[in-house]
Design an enzyme around this catalytic site. Sequence first.
Site, mmCIF file in Angstrom:
data_model
loop_
_atom_site.group_PDB
_atom_site.id
_atom_site.type_symbol
_atom_site.label_atom_id
_atom_site.label_comp_id
_atom_site.label_asym_id
_atom_site.label_seq_id
_atom_site.Cartn_x
_atom_site.Cartn_y
_atom_site.Cartn_z
ATOM 1 N NE ARG A 46 -2.628 -1.134 3.602
ATOM 2 C CZ ARG A 46 -2.567 -2.288 4.277
ATOM 3 N NH1 ARG A 46 -2.898 -3.426 3.681
ATOM 4 N NH2 ARG A 46 -2.186 -2.320 5.546
ATOM 5 C CE LYS A 136 -13.824 10.689 0.741
ATOM 6 N NZ LYS A 136 -13.618 9.658 -0.317
ATOM 7 C CE LYS A 219 -14.763 12.824 -4.072
ATOM 8 N NZ LYS A 219 -13.399 12.378 -3.833
HETATM 9 P P1 13P Z 1 -14.211 7.668 -7.155
HETATM 10 O O1 13P Z 1 -13.800 8.817 -8.036
HETATM 11 O O2 13P Z 1 -13.537 6.363 -7.502
HETATM 12 O O3 13P Z 1 -15.709 7.571 -7.010
HETATM 13 O O4 13P Z 1 -13.644 8.000 -5.713
HETATM 14 C C1 13P Z 1 -13.780 9.265 -5.216
HETATM 15 C C2 13P Z 1 -13.969 9.213 -3.774
HETATM 16 O O5 13P Z 1 -13.265 9.849 -3.040
HETATM 17 C C3 13P Z 1 -15.061 8.399 -3.264
HETATM 18 O O6 13P Z 1 -15.270 8.702 -1.928
#
Ligand code: 13P
Length: 340
Positions: A46, A136, A219
């Site tokens: 990872r 996030k 987002k």
């Molecule tokens: P994806 O663009 O693969 O959907 O991932 C973005 C993300 O941060 C999902 O929480």
Amino acid sequence: MDCGELARVARAMMVKNKGILAADESTGTITKRFAGIKLESTEEHRRSYREMLFTAPGAAAWISGVILYDETLRQKTSDGIAFPTFLEKNGILPGIKVDTGAKPLAQFPGETVTEGLDGLRERLIEYRKLGARFAKWRAVIDIGTGVPSAFAIMANAHALARYAALCQEQDIVPIVEPEVLMDGAHSLERCEEVTEMVLQKVFGQLFQHRIDFAGMVLKPNMVISGKKASLRATPEQVAQATVRCLKRHVPPAVAGIAFLSGGQSPTEATQHLSLMNSLGPLPWPLTFSYGRALQDTALTAWKGSSTNVGAAQKELLRRAKLNGLATTGAYAPAMETQAA
Ligand code: 13P
């Protein structure tokens, strides 16, 4: 809370031609991704995978920030430099995923609520010390028969707003991610209807929790037909519906919007972003915060081998550049077949 500092960081995340690399897969999710290239998910694998991504030469031309996972925030490059320090030195803002995942919502079969509020203030204090400038939290809303319920939307919107308030208290810019999944067979119209309900509740809660909109990033999902829909909407329809929906529900004071890719192919995700940006002028910058759509081709090229690092980085930079161009509407599908 320093509103000036929050707004400055949020603006830097949304700067023209750049977007965010979502590399915050939990151990469970990255293990699934590694299974696709038949690689065991050890801590060192990872680490070396993330090192390959973060050390891609010149990535800062197209990438403003990277979202990390708890384990990754504490890991180092082969030269012993902590990842957040390395990124910041190279002009990329480090961020951190702070939710602990979407868990079944009791009494609401088939629906989830995202957890992680307990002890969040203390974790944010530590993350800030480790170098995180933004965070996030992802809420997940599925579309199906009888779902989503208004209650599940509200429970998720409330948690998102409490998270955002705690982030701003600690001078960390919150990325607020309410994701309406594209897994089903639903139409674009149904996705728009659900996304509208979700954004309306999320912004209602953010307002009530006294969030400084200039110091946050949204987002969202794009408004798109489900993967299994028999008749999928065209890229132009997706772009128009998404912009229409966002204009109705996202206050202009929000620093910017950075989309998730959600299972779209890398080229679809880029094309949609570029088309939306060609519909301007828009009240906010629109960019990417893609996970799979930025990483998939790089992961396949890497295959877990150090000899493939250069080739994998080339793939990442290629997608980052095309998405960077899409932030100004300057991407054209013909670029997919041109040399990098
Ligand atoms: P994806 O663009 O693969 O959907 O991932 C973005 C993300 O941060 C999902 O929480």
